[in-house]
Design a protein around this motif. Structure first.
Motif, mmCIF file in Angstrom:
data_model
loop_
_atom_site.group_PDB
_atom_site.id
_atom_site.type_symbol
_atom_site.label_atom_id
_atom_site.label_comp_id
_atom_site.label_asym_id
_atom_site.label_seq_id
_atom_site.Cartn_x
_atom_site.Cartn_y
_atom_site.Cartn_z
ATOM 1 N N UNK A 115 -33.240 7.502 -28.061
ATOM 2 C CA UNK A 115 -32.186 7.256 -27.073
ATOM 3 C C UNK A 115 -30.943 8.084 -27.395
ATOM 4 N N UNK A 116 -30.513 8.051 -28.654
ATOM 5 C CA UNK A 116 -29.326 8.814 -29.061
ATOM 6 C C UNK A 116 -29.558 10.319 -28.905
ATOM 7 N N UNK A 117 -30.732 10.769 -29.303
ATOM 8 C CA UNK A 117 -31.019 12.202 -29.258
ATOM 9 C C UNK A 117 -30.963 12.732 -27.828
ATOM 10 N N UNK A 118 -31.544 11.975 -26.915
ATOM 11 C CA UNK A 118 -31.534 12.420 -25.517
ATOM 12 C C UNK A 118 -30.119 12.441 -24.950
ATOM 13 N N UNK A 126 -28.261 9.202 -19.462
ATOM 14 C CA UNK A 126 -29.089 7.999 -19.378
ATOM 15 C C UNK A 126 -29.862 7.741 -20.668
ATOM 16 N N UNK A 127 -30.117 8.826 -21.434
ATOM 17 C CA UNK A 127 -30.894 8.664 -22.645
ATOM 18 C C UNK A 127 -32.274 8.135 -22.327
ATOM 19 N N UNK A 133 -36.831 1.503 -22.975
ATOM 20 C CA UNK A 133 -36.329 0.952 -24.230
ATOM 21 C C UNK A 133 -36.809 -0.490 -24.411
ATOM 22 N N UNK A 134 -36.687 -1.282 -23.343
ATOM 23 C CA UNK A 134 -37.089 -2.687 -23.418
ATOM 24 C C UNK A 134 -38.592 -2.821 -23.635
ATOM 25 N N UNK A 135 -39.373 -1.987 -22.971
ATOM 26 C CA UNK A 135 -40.834 -2.042 -23.119
ATOM 27 C C UNK A 135 -41.235 -1.779 -24.563
ATOM 28 N N UNK A 136 -40.677 -0.730 -25.168
ATOM 29 C CA UNK A 136 -41.045 -0.399 -26.539
ATOM 30 C C UNK A 136 -40.533 -1.444 -27.524
ATOM 31 N N UNK A 264 -20.349 7.003 -36.673
ATOM 32 C CA UNK A 264 -20.830 5.803 -35.982
ATOM 33 C C UNK A 264 -22.327 5.668 -36.218
ATOM 34 N N UNK A 265 -22.816 4.437 -36.151
ATOM 35 C CA UNK A 265 -24.241 4.238 -36.428
ATOM 36 C C UNK A 265 -25.133 4.609 -35.247
ATOM 37 N N UNK A 266 -24.622 4.495 -34.019
ATOM 38 C CA UNK A 266 -25.443 4.796 -32.857
ATOM 39 C C UNK A 266 -26.532 3.757 -32.649
ATOM 40 N N UNK A 267 -27.335 3.952 -31.623
ATOM 41 C CA UNK A 267 -28.427 3.020 -31.335
ATOM 42 C C UNK A 267 -29.452 2.998 -32.454
ATOM 43 N N UNK A 268 -29.618 4.128 -33.138
ATOM 44 C CA UNK A 268 -30.610 4.200 -34.207
ATOM 45 C C UNK A 268 -30.304 3.173 -35.293
ATOM 46 N N UNK A 269 -29.033 2.898 -35.531
ATOM 47 C CA UNK A 269 -28.670 1.907 -36.530
ATOM 48 C C UNK A 269 -28.547 0.505 -35.961
#
Length: 360
Positions: A115-118, A126-127, A133-136, A264-269
């Motif tokens: 998500x962050x990378x996109x 939109x990433x 995201x919810x499905x995974x 910042x940690x981003x979504x990955x964190x």
């Protein structure tokens, strides 16, 4: 790894027996993760800056946030590295609970990374789509929940424990799988929503993770579990080592993430930390206590839900901006004051949650 090495060396040198004690290994896991975070932090920040992986800032938010544009993000990779190293070094790697917690943590971290990378490198605002995201998240949580259900050896391992009431539990049966999935996914997204100010999500995650480690130690110890009236879950004590690594990694990251944040940690964190907390809570059967101790995460999530519902139904907003930490900023609270007050609230709620070990 080092735990198993020490376990082998005890055959020759009895002093290595010290490394078999779970409390000592938890301390070493926390220190290892902390040291790794502190040592790798500057390099990770420089690498993110070199790759121009910088934070984008909404122009409709608090004006003080505009200066944060370009601050390196995706620093959550540092948290993942530290948690993974601390856990792998000092945990019992034959424990299925350890691998379940690591699997969810890194699985959710991968979702956040994509998500962050996109968003940042492909310049796609939109990433990863909310649906994807919810499905995974759901798939990973369901796999973990089904595994925990399949290895459960007694009903207590799948019952919903009611805190503050003696011997009060709700049998979940096969519904445990769905319930556990909801806890893991919900906690992950709640932490992600909270991650909006410097260190705002990091410290509460550390505090809640540390408290869950206490519950894990109690649940994994036959004597303490019987004395305190909580279900004994064989092997759950290893979650103390995992939680200690999480705390060490979080504190090390906070060194760079505290106001004014260098990274910042981003979504990955954020997604990974939330997934980790939810998984541990499910393993030690303390989902309701997690809601209490993670009250800041709950408050942030509810503020978004209320804001969206109110605007759709009434055409009016309840808060000046959601999540609620932005509401307080727009009321005139300086960012550091919002952060520290939310930390104080978390300390209080964690103490309330820990009191459930004795109040029954």
């Amino acid at each position: 790894m080092l735990f198993h090495l020490a376990e082998y060396l005890t055959r020759f040198v009895s002093a290595f027996n010290l490394f078999t004690y779970i409390t000592f290994r938890a301390i070493l896991a926390a220190l290892s993760a902390l040291l790794i975070s502190l040592l790798l932090g500057p390099g990770v920040i420089r690498w993110l800056q070199a790759k121009e992986i910088g934070q984008t800032v909404r122009d409709d938010g608090p004006g003080t946030h505009l200066a944060k544009a370009g601050t390196p993000t995706m620093g959550g990779t540092l948290i993942l590295l530290a948690i993974g190293a601390g856990t792998l070094l000092w945990a019992d790697l034959t424990s299925s609970y350890v691998w379940t917690a690591l699997g969810v943590t890194f699985g959710y971290g991968l979702i956040g990374f994509v998500d962050d990378y996109r968003k940042l490198k492909r310049r796609d605002p939109k990433g990863l789509s909310a649906r994807a995201k919810f499905v995974w998240q759901t798939v990973i949580a369901l796999v973990a929940a089904y595994f925990l259900f399949s290895v459960a050896e007694q009903p207590a391992e799948t019952n919903l424990l009611i805190p503050y009431l003696k011997d009060a539990a709700v049998p979940l049966g096969a519904f445990f799988v769905v319930f556990a999935m909801l806890v893991i996914v919900g906690t992950s997204n709640a932490v992600n929503l909270t991650d909006g100010l410097d260190g705002l999500a990091t410290m509460p995650a550390v505090l809640v993770g540390g408290a869950l480690g206490v519950f894990a130690y109690v649940a994994g110890n036959v004597i303490f579990a019987r004395y305190l009236g909580v279900p004994h879950i064989d092997g759950a004590g290893e979650m103390l080592v995992f939680c200690a690594a999480l705390c060490g990694a979080g504190l090390g990251f906070l060194w760079f993430n505290s106001y004014p944040a260098q990274v910042f940690m981003g979504d990955v964190g954020a997604l990974a930390l939330g997934g980790a907390l939810g998984t541990v809570a499910v393993i030690v059967r303390q989902e309701i206590v997690l809601v209490i101790m993670g009250g800041v995460f709950v408050m942030e999530t509810l503020s978004v839900m209320i804001q969206v519902a109110s605007f759709k139904l009434r055409g009016k907003r309840v808060f000046r901006m959601a999540p609620i930490h932005h509401h307080f900023e727009l009321m005139g609270w300086p960012e550091p004051k919002v952060i520290v007050r939310f930390w104080i609230i978390t300390v209080i709620l964690v103490l309330v949650g820990l009191s459930s070990l004795k109040i029954r």
